[in-house]
Design a protein around this motif. Sequence first.
Motif, PDB file in Angstrom:
ATOM      1  N   GLN A  20       6.526   2.467  -5.238  1.00 54.34           N
ATOM      2  CA  GLN A  20       5.267   3.204  -5.229  1.00 54.34           C
ATOM      3  C   GLN A  20       4.981   3.911  -6.545  1.00 54.34           C
ATOM      4  O   GLN A  20       3.821   4.237  -6.834  1.00 54.34           O
ATOM      5  CB  GLN A  20       5.284   4.214  -4.086  1.00 54.34           C
ATOM      6  CG  GLN A  20       5.305   3.546  -2.718  1.00 54.34           C
ATOM      7  CD  GLN A  20       5.260   4.542  -1.605  1.00 54.34           C
ATOM      8  OE1 GLN A  20       6.284   5.016  -1.126  1.00 54.34           O
ATOM      9  NE2 GLN A  20       4.081   4.928  -1.175  1.00 54.34           N
ATOM     10  N   HIS A 121      13.992   1.634   0.402  1.00 57.44           N
ATOM     11  CA  HIS A 121      12.627   2.089   0.723  1.00 57.44           C
ATOM     12  C   HIS A 121      11.689   0.894   0.572  1.00 57.44           C
ATOM     13  O   HIS A 121      10.740   0.912  -0.183  1.00 57.44           O
ATOM     14  CB  HIS A 121      12.207   3.248  -0.186  1.00 57.44           C
ATOM     15  CG  HIS A 121      11.079   4.075   0.372  1.00 57.44           C
ATOM     16  ND1 HIS A 121      11.146   5.452   0.521  1.00 57.44           N
ATOM     17  CD2 HIS A 121       9.860   3.713   0.818  1.00 57.44           C
ATOM     18  CE1 HIS A 121       9.992   5.891   1.027  1.00 57.44           C
ATOM     19  NE2 HIS A 121       9.207   4.857   1.226  1.00 57.44           N
ATOM     20  N   ASN A 165      14.870   4.060   4.737  1.00 51.59           N
ATOM     21  CA  ASN A 165      13.660   4.835   4.982  1.00 51.59           C
ATOM     22  C   ASN A 165      12.834   4.143   6.073  1.00 51.59           C
ATOM     23  O   ASN A 165      12.384   3.003   5.893  1.00 51.59           O
ATOM     24  CB  ASN A 165      12.821   4.935   3.712  1.00 51.59           C
ATOM     25  CG  ASN A 165      11.528   5.694   3.969  1.00 51.59           C
ATOM     26  OD1 ASN A 165      11.531   6.908   4.115  1.00 51.59           O
ATOM     27  ND2 ASN A 165      10.408   4.985   4.060  1.00 51.59           N
ATOM     28  N   GLU A 166      12.668   4.830   7.182  1.00 53.90           N
ATOM     29  CA  GLU A 166      11.723   4.411   8.219  1.00 53.90           C
ATOM     30  C   GLU A 166      11.951   2.980   8.713  1.00 53.90           C
ATOM     31  O   GLU A 166      11.131   2.070   8.492  1.00 53.90           O
ATOM     32  CB  GLU A 166      10.272   4.581   7.735  1.00 53.90           C
ATOM     33  CG  GLU A 166       9.940   6.005   7.377  1.00 53.90           C
ATOM     34  CD  GLU A 166       8.453   6.255   7.253  1.00 53.90           C
ATOM     35  OE1 GLU A 166       7.663   5.304   7.225  1.00 53.90           O
ATOM     36  OE2 GLU A 166       8.069   7.439   7.179  1.00 53.90           O
ATOM     37  N   TYR A 296       4.391  12.954  10.127  1.00 53.05           N
ATOM     38  CA  TYR A 296       3.027  13.055   9.612  1.00 53.05           C
ATOM     39  C   TYR A 296       2.029  13.495  10.665  1.00 53.05           C
ATOM     40  O   TYR A 296       1.095  14.248  10.383  1.00 53.05           O
ATOM     41  CB  TYR A 296       2.573  11.714   9.003  1.00 53.05           C
ATOM     42  CG  TYR A 296       3.242  11.457   7.690  1.00 53.05           C
ATOM     43  CD1 TYR A 296       4.456  10.778   7.608  1.00 53.05           C
ATOM     44  CD2 TYR A 296       2.685  11.942   6.510  1.00 53.05           C
ATOM     45  CE1 TYR A 296       5.078  10.576   6.392  1.00 53.05           C
ATOM     46  CE2 TYR A 296       3.305  11.745   5.288  1.00 53.05           C
ATOM     47  CZ  TYR A 296       4.502  11.052   5.241  1.00 53.05           C
ATOM     48  OH  TYR A 296       5.132  10.861   4.048  1.00 53.05           O
ATOM     49  N   TRP A 326      -5.427  10.199  10.582  1.00 54.26           N
ATOM     50  CA  TRP A 326      -4.334  10.707  11.389  1.00 54.26           C
ATOM     51  C   TRP A 326      -4.644  12.119  11.840  1.00 54.26           C
ATOM     52  O   TRP A 326      -5.230  12.922  11.073  1.00 54.26           O
ATOM     53  CB  TRP A 326      -3.038  10.730  10.580  1.00 54.26           C
ATOM     54  CG  TRP A 326      -2.527   9.370  10.165  1.00 54.26           C
ATOM     55  CD1 TRP A 326      -2.976   8.157  10.593  1.00 54.26           C
ATOM     56  CD2 TRP A 326      -1.480   9.108   9.239  1.00 54.26           C
ATOM     57  NE1 TRP A 326      -2.283   7.150   9.984  1.00 54.26           N
ATOM     58  CE2 TRP A 326      -1.332   7.709   9.155  1.00 54.26           C
ATOM     59  CE3 TRP A 326      -0.638   9.912   8.483  1.00 54.26           C
ATOM     60  CZ2 TRP A 326      -0.394   7.091   8.335  1.00 54.26           C
ATOM     61  CZ3 TRP A 326       0.310   9.311   7.664  1.00 54.26           C
ATOM     62  CH2 TRP A 326       0.430   7.916   7.598  1.00 54.26           C
ATOM     63  N   GLU A 353      10.057  13.657   4.639  1.00 53.58           N
ATOM     64  CA  GLU A 353       8.664  13.450   4.237  1.00 53.58           C
ATOM     65  C   GLU A 353       7.723  14.188   5.178  1.00 53.58           C
ATOM     66  O   GLU A 353       7.918  14.142   6.390  1.00 53.58           O
ATOM     67  CB  GLU A 353       8.256  11.971   4.245  1.00 53.58           C
ATOM     68  CG  GLU A 353       8.822  11.136   3.143  1.00 53.58           C
ATOM     69  CD  GLU A 353       8.367   9.700   3.216  1.00 53.58           C
ATOM     70  OE1 GLU A 353       7.235   9.442   3.674  1.00 53.58           O
ATOM     71  OE2 GLU A 353       9.167   8.807   2.859  1.00 53.58           O
ATOM     72  N   TRP A 400       5.765  14.949   0.852  1.00 52.89           N
ATOM     73  CA  TRP A 400       5.325  13.623   0.394  1.00 52.89           C
ATOM     74  C   TRP A 400       3.881  13.750  -0.047  1.00 52.89           C
ATOM     75  O   TRP A 400       3.004  14.052   0.777  1.00 52.89           O
ATOM     76  CB  TRP A 400       5.403  12.570   1.505  1.00 52.89           C
ATOM     77  CG  TRP A 400       4.983  11.231   0.956  1.00 52.89           C
ATOM     78  CD1 TRP A 400       3.705  10.727   0.901  1.00 52.89           C
ATOM     79  CD2 TRP A 400       5.832  10.271   0.311  1.00 52.89           C
ATOM     80  NE1 TRP A 400       3.728   9.516   0.269  1.00 52.89           N
ATOM     81  CE2 TRP A 400       4.995   9.209  -0.109  1.00 52.89           C
ATOM     82  CE3 TRP A 400       7.196  10.201   0.049  1.00 52.89           C
ATOM     83  CZ2 TRP A 400       5.493   8.086  -0.775  1.00 52.89           C
ATOM     84  CZ3 TRP A 400       7.688   9.103  -0.619  1.00 52.89           C
ATOM     85  CH2 TRP A 400       6.836   8.064  -1.019  1.00 52.89           C
ATOM     86  N   GLU A 407      -0.034   3.365  -2.280  1.00 54.96           N
ATOM     87  CA  GLU A 407       0.085   3.666  -0.867  1.00 54.96           C
ATOM     88  C   GLU A 407       0.081   2.388  -0.032  1.00 54.96           C
ATOM     89  O   GLU A 407      -0.723   2.190   0.887  1.00 54.96           O
ATOM     90  CB  GLU A 407      -1.019   4.619  -0.428  1.00 54.96           C
ATOM     91  CG  GLU A 407      -0.903   5.101   1.014  1.00 54.96           C
ATOM     92  CD  GLU A 407       0.526   5.396   1.411  1.00 54.96           C
ATOM     93  OE1 GLU A 407       1.130   6.296   0.800  1.00 54.96           O
ATOM     94  OE2 GLU A 407       1.051   4.729   2.329  1.00 54.96           O
ATOM     95  N   TRP A 408       1.036   1.477  -0.384  1.00 51.28           N
ATOM     96  CA  TRP A 408       1.251   0.262   0.368  1.00 51.28           C
ATOM     97  C   TRP A 408      -0.034  -0.540   0.615  1.00 51.28           C
ATOM     98  O   TRP A 408      -0.790  -0.770  -0.343  1.00 51.28           O
ATOM     99  CB  TRP A 408       2.030   0.583   1.638  1.00 51.28           C
ATOM    100  CG  TRP A 408       3.282   1.376   1.363  1.00 51.28           C
ATOM    101  CD1 TRP A 408       3.550   2.666   1.715  1.00 51.28           C
ATOM    102  CD2 TRP A 408       4.437   0.956   0.616  1.00 51.28           C
ATOM    103  NE1 TRP A 408       4.796   3.062   1.259  1.00 51.28           N
ATOM    104  CE2 TRP A 408       5.357   2.021   0.594  1.00 51.28           C
ATOM    105  CE3 TRP A 408       4.802  -0.240  -0.029  1.00 51.28           C
ATOM    106  CZ2 TRP A 408       6.587   1.950  -0.053  1.00 51.28           C
ATOM    107  CZ3 TRP A 408       6.019  -0.314  -0.688  1.00 51.28           C
ATOM    108  CH2 TRP A 408       6.914   0.762  -0.687  1.00 51.28           C
TER     109      TRP A 408
END
Length: 448
Positions: A20, A121, A165-166, A296, A326, A353, A400, A407-408
């Motif tokens: 990123q 990640h 990560n995640e 988040y 969100w 994050e 974060w 951002e992906w």
Amino acid sequence: MARIDFPKDFVWGTATASYQIEGAYQEDGRGLSIWDTFSHTPGKVFNNDNGDIACDSYHRYEEDVALLKKLGVTAYRFSIAWPRIFPQGTGEVNEKGLEYYRKVVDALLEAGIEPCVTLYHWDLPQALQDKGGWDNRDTIDAFVKYAEVVFKAFDGKIKQWITFNETWCVSFLSNYIGLHAPGNTDLQLAINVAHHCMVAHGEAVKKFRALGIRGEIGTTHNLSWCEPYSKSAEDVAAAHRNRAFNNEWFMEPTFKGTYPQFMVDWFASKGAKVPVLPGDMETIAQKIDFIGVNYYSGGFGRYKKGDGLFDCEEVQIGFDKTYMDWNVYAEGLYKVLSWVHEEYGDTPIYITENGACYEDVLAEGNRVHDTLRTDYYKKHFIQCHRLVESGVPLKGYFAWSLLDNFEWAEGYRKRFGIVYTNYETLERYPKDSYYFIQDVIKNGGFEA
Ligand SMILES: N#[N+]C[C@@H]1[C@@H](O)[C@H](O)[C@@H](O)[C@@H]2O[C@H]12
């Protein structure tokens, strides 16, 4: 207004990830990752953006470290790009890759900032994806070899390690929903990937212990909170399935060495089962020194037959929304971390994050008056303080993100940074939220 103060040893940090922010995607021997392939595939990423340059942190890491030092953090979470260390995923080590991270780590330590490093990640070497990626159990051994090389290279310098990560994003978001690389849409494949990543996590922890590497090791899961819209059994069960998709499916194996049976049964009803081999669950449940939680958002859910994978529809109850659409649901952070403590005991917790995306406007003097983001942080810091006061072993918090970055699938249109990245000039401009966090760190708290 009430003053809230954090413990003197509470760790404040910020977080980023290699793909990123680094750019330099073909520099110094770096191999291609699945995100290079994905972002270079037309239509996969907004505006066909990619991480070829990103924030150019590969060349500008010293600017980033200066921003961290000025912010006053005592820790910085970043990730190592596997394709910089093993361009083909396995085989020859790329010494120039290690050299880059030595420079970053030394700059951080020189600035009095502890590196907190994520091994994975999401930037899997494409060469491994070409052989099945995380669906192929051989990738587990490749990951452990990669982990061993970086453990040994940075032993004594990096003292906080995060294996993955995640894993929910690596598995379900990337192989069932298909929004992220490699972009598959197969439930069984996603369950295989989740399982193999968790086995790889456990094997890396075993390697870390066997090598006697100094410091602590843990993993990071993205947890969310879905509250039942009513107390009806159907709504309670539907909301629980929704939570368990993110939470129990990963936390139960990590801490208890079992999958939640009600979810195993639910997936079986969809024709999918977990490819467990003898010893896998014991491996996954290796004791960890801390658990990283990315939080988040969350919301309310109720039963609706056929809605999504879990017959659970989201109910809009009027939450403010971020630019990712969100909910701003700060109490969800309190609920989910209280649940972690109740269910899994006193393992130290780090929020690895938390942050928000809003439409940032560059104002006079290269200022960004991101009041909504500052308000998001205030609300979540209040919940962090509430957690500490209630005895939850919350030890630290990483915002974060340090920088606006790639951002992906959203590309560069979605900004999460507390520092504005000018993608034309690659200059960095601290936002008002940066100065708010700087003040909280300096004063150990704030007037809530
Ligand atoms: N979306 N979003 C922001 C943020 C993403 O940029 C991180 O790389 C992930 O770890 C996690 O999803 C959270």
